[in-house]
Scaffold this motif. Structure first.
Motif, mmCIF file in Angstrom:
data_model
loop_
_atom_site.group_PDB
_atom_site.id
_atom_site.type_symbol
_atom_site.label_atom_id
_atom_site.label_comp_id
_atom_site.label_asym_id
_atom_site.label_seq_id
_atom_site.Cartn_x
_atom_site.Cartn_y
_atom_site.Cartn_z
ATOM 1 N N ARG A 16 0.855 -1.187 0.000
ATOM 2 C CA ARG A 16 0.000 0.000 0.000
ATOM 3 C C ARG A 16 0.893 1.240 0.000
ATOM 4 N NH1 ARG A 16 -3.301 -0.930 4.179
ATOM 5 N NH2 ARG A 16 -4.994 -1.756 2.907
ATOM 6 N N ARG A 17 1.985 1.153 0.744
ATOM 7 C CA ARG A 17 2.956 2.247 0.804
ATOM 8 C C ARG A 17 3.620 2.442 -0.555
ATOM 9 N NH1 ARG A 17 5.884 0.170 5.367
ATOM 10 N NH2 ARG A 17 7.450 -0.648 3.969
ATOM 11 N N LEU A 18 3.956 1.333 -1.227
ATOM 12 C CA LEU A 18 4.717 1.415 -2.472
ATOM 13 C C LEU A 18 3.837 1.674 -3.693
ATOM 14 C CD1 LEU A 18 7.062 -1.641 -1.835
ATOM 15 C CD2 LEU A 18 7.789 0.743 -1.954
ATOM 16 N N MET A 19 2.630 1.123 -3.700
ATOM 17 C CA MET A 19 1.791 1.179 -4.908
ATOM 18 C C MET A 19 0.530 2.028 -4.734
ATOM 19 S SD MET A 19 2.145 -2.844 -5.970
ATOM 20 C CE MET A 19 1.065 -2.748 -7.403
ATOM 21 N N GLY A 20 0.240 2.409 -3.505
ATOM 22 C CA GLY A 20 -0.906 3.276 -3.268
ATOM 23 C C GLY A 20 -2.169 2.498 -2.951
ATOM 24 N N PRO A 21 -3.095 3.140 -2.227
ATOM 25 C CA PRO A 21 -4.314 2.458 -1.773
ATOM 26 C C PRO A 21 -5.237 2.052 -2.924
ATOM 27 C CG PRO A 21 -4.347 4.792 -1.173
ATOM 28 C CD PRO A 21 -2.975 4.502 -1.688
ATOM 29 N N GLU A 22 -5.219 2.802 -4.018
ATOM 30 C CA GLU A 22 -6.162 2.496 -5.096
ATOM 31 C C GLU A 22 -5.945 1.076 -5.608
ATOM 32 O OE1 GLU A 22 -5.837 5.092 -8.497
ATOM 33 O OE2 GLU A 22 -7.289 3.863 -9.590
ATOM 34 N N LEU A 23 -4.676 0.698 -5.779
ATOM 35 C CA LEU A 23 -4.386 -0.648 -6.278
ATOM 36 C C LEU A 23 -4.452 -1.703 -5.184
ATOM 37 C CD1 LEU A 23 -1.399 0.013 -8.707
ATOM 38 C CD2 LEU A 23 -3.524 -1.156 -9.304
ATOM 39 N N ILE A 24 -4.118 -1.332 -3.968
ATOM 40 C CA ILE A 24 -3.917 -2.351 -2.932
ATOM 41 C C ILE A 24 -5.145 -2.566 -2.045
ATOM 42 C CG2 ILE A 24 -2.454 -3.016 -0.965
ATOM 43 C CD1 ILE A 24 -1.162 -3.249 -3.779
ATOM 44 N N ASP A 25 -5.982 -1.553 -1.883
ATOM 45 C CA ASP A 25 -7.123 -1.733 -0.968
ATOM 46 C C ASP A 25 -8.042 -2.881 -1.374
ATOM 47 O OD1 ASP A 25 -6.277 0.207 0.722
ATOM 48 O OD2 ASP A 25 -7.744 1.730 0.124
ATOM 49 N N GLU A 26 -8.114 -3.176 -2.660
ATOM 50 C CA GLU A 26 -9.034 -4.231 -3.090
ATOM 51 C C GLU A 26 -8.385 -5.625 -3.076
ATOM 52 O OE1 GLU A 26 -10.352 -3.648 -7.117
ATOM 53 O OE2 GLU A 26 -8.393 -2.946 -7.796
ATOM 54 N N VAL A 27 -7.113 -5.685 -2.718
ATOM 55 C CA VAL A 27 -6.445 -6.994 -2.664
ATOM 56 C C VAL A 27 -7.032 -7.815 -1.519
ATOM 57 C CG1 VAL A 27 -4.247 -8.156 -2.139
ATOM 58 C CG2 VAL A 27 -4.287 -6.194 -3.699
ATOM 59 N N ARG A 28 -7.312 -9.080 -1.780
ATOM 60 C CA ARG A 28 -7.779 -10.004 -0.741
ATOM 61 C C ARG A 28 -6.839 -11.191 -0.708
ATOM 62 N NH1 ARG A 28 -9.733 -6.164 0.219
ATOM 63 N NH2 ARG A 28 -11.897 -5.464 0.277
ATOM 64 N N LEU A 29 -6.519 -11.625 0.517
ATOM 65 C CA LEU A 29 -5.684 -12.820 0.659
ATOM 66 C C LEU A 29 -6.618 -14.016 0.603
ATOM 67 C CD1 LEU A 29 -3.562 -11.479 3.627
ATOM 68 C CD2 LEU A 29 -2.789 -11.731 1.257
ATOM 69 N N ILE A 30 -6.544 -14.757 -0.473
ATOM 70 C CA ILE A 30 -7.454 -15.894 -0.636
ATOM 71 C C ILE A 30 -6.642 -17.177 -0.530
ATOM 72 C CG2 ILE A 30 -9.100 -17.032 -2.169
ATOM 73 C CD1 ILE A 30 -9.585 -14.166 -3.349
ATOM 74 N N ALA A 31 -6.886 -17.899 0.548
ATOM 75 C CA ALA A 31 -6.136 -19.133 0.770
ATOM 76 C C ALA A 31 -6.730 -20.239 -0.102
ATOM 77 C CB ALA A 31 -6.194 -19.517 2.239
ATOM 78 N N PRO A 32 -5.891 -21.182 -0.517
ATOM 79 C CA PRO A 32 -6.385 -22.268 -1.364
ATOM 80 C C PRO A 32 -7.318 -23.199 -0.585
ATOM 81 C CG PRO A 32 -4.113 -22.672 -0.695
ATOM 82 C CD PRO A 32 -4.455 -21.284 -0.236
ATOM 83 N N SER A 33 -8.332 -23.728 -1.282
ATOM 84 C CA SER A 33 -9.189 -24.746 -0.663
ATOM 85 C C SER A 33 -8.712 -26.136 -1.061
ATOM 86 C CB SER A 33 -10.644 -24.534 -1.073
ATOM 87 O OG SER A 33 -10.756 -24.585 -2.478
ATOM 88 N N ILE A 34 -7.933 -26.219 -2.123
ATOM 89 C CA ILE A 34 -7.345 -27.504 -2.528
ATOM 90 C C ILE A 34 -5.847 -27.412 -2.240
ATOM 91 C CG2 ILE A 34 -6.875 -29.078 -4.443
ATOM 92 C CD1 ILE A 34 -9.446 -28.063 -5.756
ATOM 93 N N LEU A 35 -5.371 -28.294 -1.349
ATOM 94 C CA LEU A 35 -3.956 -28.250 -0.948
ATOM 95 C C LEU A 35 -3.209 -29.438 -1.544
ATOM 96 C CD1 LEU A 35 -4.223 -27.268 2.827
ATOM 97 C CD2 LEU A 35 -3.848 -25.792 0.844
ATOM 98 N N VAL A 36 -2.039 -29.155 -2.081
ATOM 99 C CA VAL A 36 -1.197 -30.206 -2.663
ATOM 100 C C VAL A 36 -0.142 -30.593 -1.631
ATOM 101 C CG1 VAL A 36 0.300 -30.842 -4.584
ATOM 102 C CG2 VAL A 36 -1.559 -29.178 -4.935
#
Lengths: 307, 273
Positions: free
Chosen positions: A141-161
């Motif tokens: 957010r610091r490097l790229m700004g809130p416009e690009l980063i605020d919508e990022v979601r950490l989505i963990a995998p439901s299928i694990l290898v």
């Protein structure tokens, strides 16, 4: 008339300069083998100017469904990748595979959240996202700004290898393999059996200096197993699509040199603050050398001094 | 006119401060005054430029392993001695990184360790001298870029290494050996978890788990002790210069927040695991 309009648009775009984002609304992907598409990321650091589009991302179209391999460094890039897919097929996206937890590979995930789409990753990916994800979001957010980063979601995998897994796209199977700690602690490779194409994630770098965020010894140890993968070409995490396994030779040389030099410094009793002097013979052979070599060397020093 | 000049100069100063603030921290907030209150009870501090130095790279290359070296600048003739040095990483979630207590008879003149750096930050080192005064020096570190995070690279390996200890004496050049000056290093295998990450399944924060006390001694005489926090890197690593009292044995005792005690003793002049 049309060409004059294009010129007008170009002039307008040039005038806006920094406001115009590098990644277009649709990523410019190439079909490197029938049904296999790749966008080659810029060899650069993630910035607001490049939408974080620095890693290679791609997709594979089977008879029934599509698999995406990595989603890019912002949701904007993810959406542009989705648009590139939709420009070629209306088959459902059954799998989104993340080759590891780094932001340039997973920050586009939110663009693909939909019914019927499963996220896939190595068994350690959820832990890595949990431990590192919040820091990545704050830092970028610091490097790229809130416009690009605020919508990022950490989505963990439901299928694990755990080790190996096969995914079916209808007449087309992908072989996934999770690796022990190497580039990172959750590396995963994807092989498209039909076209003999290997998506290596960041286990393979070309031109872009390898970045070590896992275990140097682990990575060097995995090179033999990687080379044994039957494929004609590799899509590295960074750098051009290249013949396999020839593509490993530069990376192998760099990692061996780094290990050799760091071991020498440790043996000579040098402090970790001098680690950055390692692998200087590799300078000039890689892009972004000064951005990552000192970091690789520092991390390698703290690993190898336990030997 | 003269009455106007002063405020406009002040205003210029404020503008400059604002202009440079973004490079310092995202919100420009300076936590140092609050930290002086919390950690040092607002005790007055003097400039420590003649007392100690702090060395760190200008940029944290790897956010999880940033080398820091503290050196005494007191002359041998000085009657004062450094009793403690407190290392503060202002913008970290737990700013107080470590408090080093220097053995009264060990003449410790340099201490190096490794810390985590989360953000663009000032790093302060505050020395307390035997005259009771505090002396402060500081440096500024830029956060690392890219995918570097202040987290474990190989968490399984770190877990497997808990409690392992290494000791190393570095060869002295010149008249180091005869003068009794020694440089040594102690490594303690420990994940030093920050406790700042959430368990994805339980949605609970994983408790912090770190080495909070490390005591180094030569034949029972204190060389250096460290009260550590979560800003100390995984596998705490202390390298230090001291004067040997002729001891035959070097001993390290570490304690972590779960009450585990790790201890080991080595022949003082050797190296070992």
């Amino acid at each position: 008339m049309v060409s004059r309009l294009i010129i007008l648009i170009m002039v307008w775009a040039l005038t806006l300069g920094g406001v115009v984002h590098a990644a277009p609304e649709t990523l410019e992907v190439s079909e490197i083998a029938p049904g296999v598409f790749v966008y080659i990321g810029q060899t650069a650091l993630m910035t607001a100017g490049n939408d974080g589009a620095i890693a290679n991302v791609g997709f594979i179209i089977g008879d029934d469904a599509v698999a995406v391999v990595d989603t890019g460094g912002s949701v904007r890039e993810g959406r542009a990748l989705l648009a590139a897919i939709r420009a070629r097929t209306d088959k459902p996206i059954r799998y989104v595979i993340n080759t590891h937890a780094h932001p340039d590979h997973v920050f586009g995930n939110a663009a693909f959240q939909a019914d019927g789409t499963s996220f896939v990753g190595a068994k350690n990916l959820p832990r890595a996202l949990a431990v590192r994800g919040p820091h990545y979001i704050e830092a970028f957010r610091r490097l790229m700004g809130p416009e690009l980063i605020d919508e990022v979601r950490l989505i963990a995998p439901s299928i694990l290898v755990e080790d190996r897994m096969s995914l079916d796209l209808g007449g087309r199977s992908l072989t996934l393999k999770a690796w022990s700690t190497a580039h990172s602690d959750c590396d995963l490779t994807v092989s498209d059996d039909r076209s003999r194409t290997l998506f290596a994630g960041d286990l393979v770098f070309l031109r872009h200096i390898p970045v070590m965020d896992g275990s140097l010894r682990g990575w060097i140890g995995d090179l033999g197993g990687l080379a044994a993968i039957g494929a004609d070409r590799v899509v590295p995490g960074h750098g051009p699509v290249s013949p396999w396994p020839l593509a490993l030779s530069d990376e192998r040389r760099y990692l061996d040199t780094l290990a050799h030099d760091i071991s020498g410094l440790i043996k000579a009793g040098k402090p970790i603050s001098e680690a950055a002097g390692a692998a200087q013979s590799e300078r000039g052979k890689w892009e972004l050398f000064d951005d990552y070599n000192a970091r690789n060397a520092t991390a390698a020093f703290s690993e190898l001094e336990w030997e | 006119m003269t009455r106007l000049r002063l405020p406009s100069t002040l205003l210029l100063g404020v503008c400059l401060a604002l202009a440079f603030a973004p490079a310092k921290a995202a919100d420009g907030y300076d936590p140092w005054p609050g930290l002086v209150q919390d950690i040092f009870q607002n005790k007055p501090m003097q400039d420590g430029g003649n007392v100690l130095s702090i060395e760190m790279p200008a940029r944290a290359e790897d956010a999880s392993v940033v080398p820091v070296t503290l050196r005494s600048k007191l002359s041998p003739a000085d009657e004062r001695r450094i009793k403690t040095i407190t290392l503060v990483i202002d913008q970290n979630p737990a700013p107080m990184a470590a408090k080093f207590t220097l053995g009264a008879d060990a003449n410790v003149t340099a201490i190096s360790t490794r810390v985590r750096v989360n953000n663009y930050t000032d790093v302060h080192a505050v020395a307390e001298l035997t005259d009771g005064q505090l002396y402060v020096v500081k440096t500024f570190v830029k956060a690392s870029g890219g995918c570097s995070a202040p987290a474990a690279k190989n968490p399984d390996e770190a877990k497997a290494r808990i409690g392992q200890m290494r000791y190393r004496q570095f060869t002295q050049g010149g008249d180091g050996a005869s003068s009794g000056i020694r440089e040594a290093q102690v490594m303690v295998g420990h994940p030093n978890n920050s406790g700042l990450q959430m368990d994805q399944v339980t949605q609970l924060y994983i408790p912090a788990f770190f080495v909070d006390q490390l005591t180094l001694s030569q034949d029972g005489s204190l060389v250096l002790s460290v009260e550590g926090g979560i800003s100390i890197s995984e596998d705490p690593n202390i390298r230090f210069t001291y004067v040997s009292n002729g001891a035959k044995h070097f001993r390290a005792e570490a304690r972590d927040t779960q009450g585990h005690v790790f201890e080991h003793e080595w022949p003082a002049e050797g190296s070992g695991t």
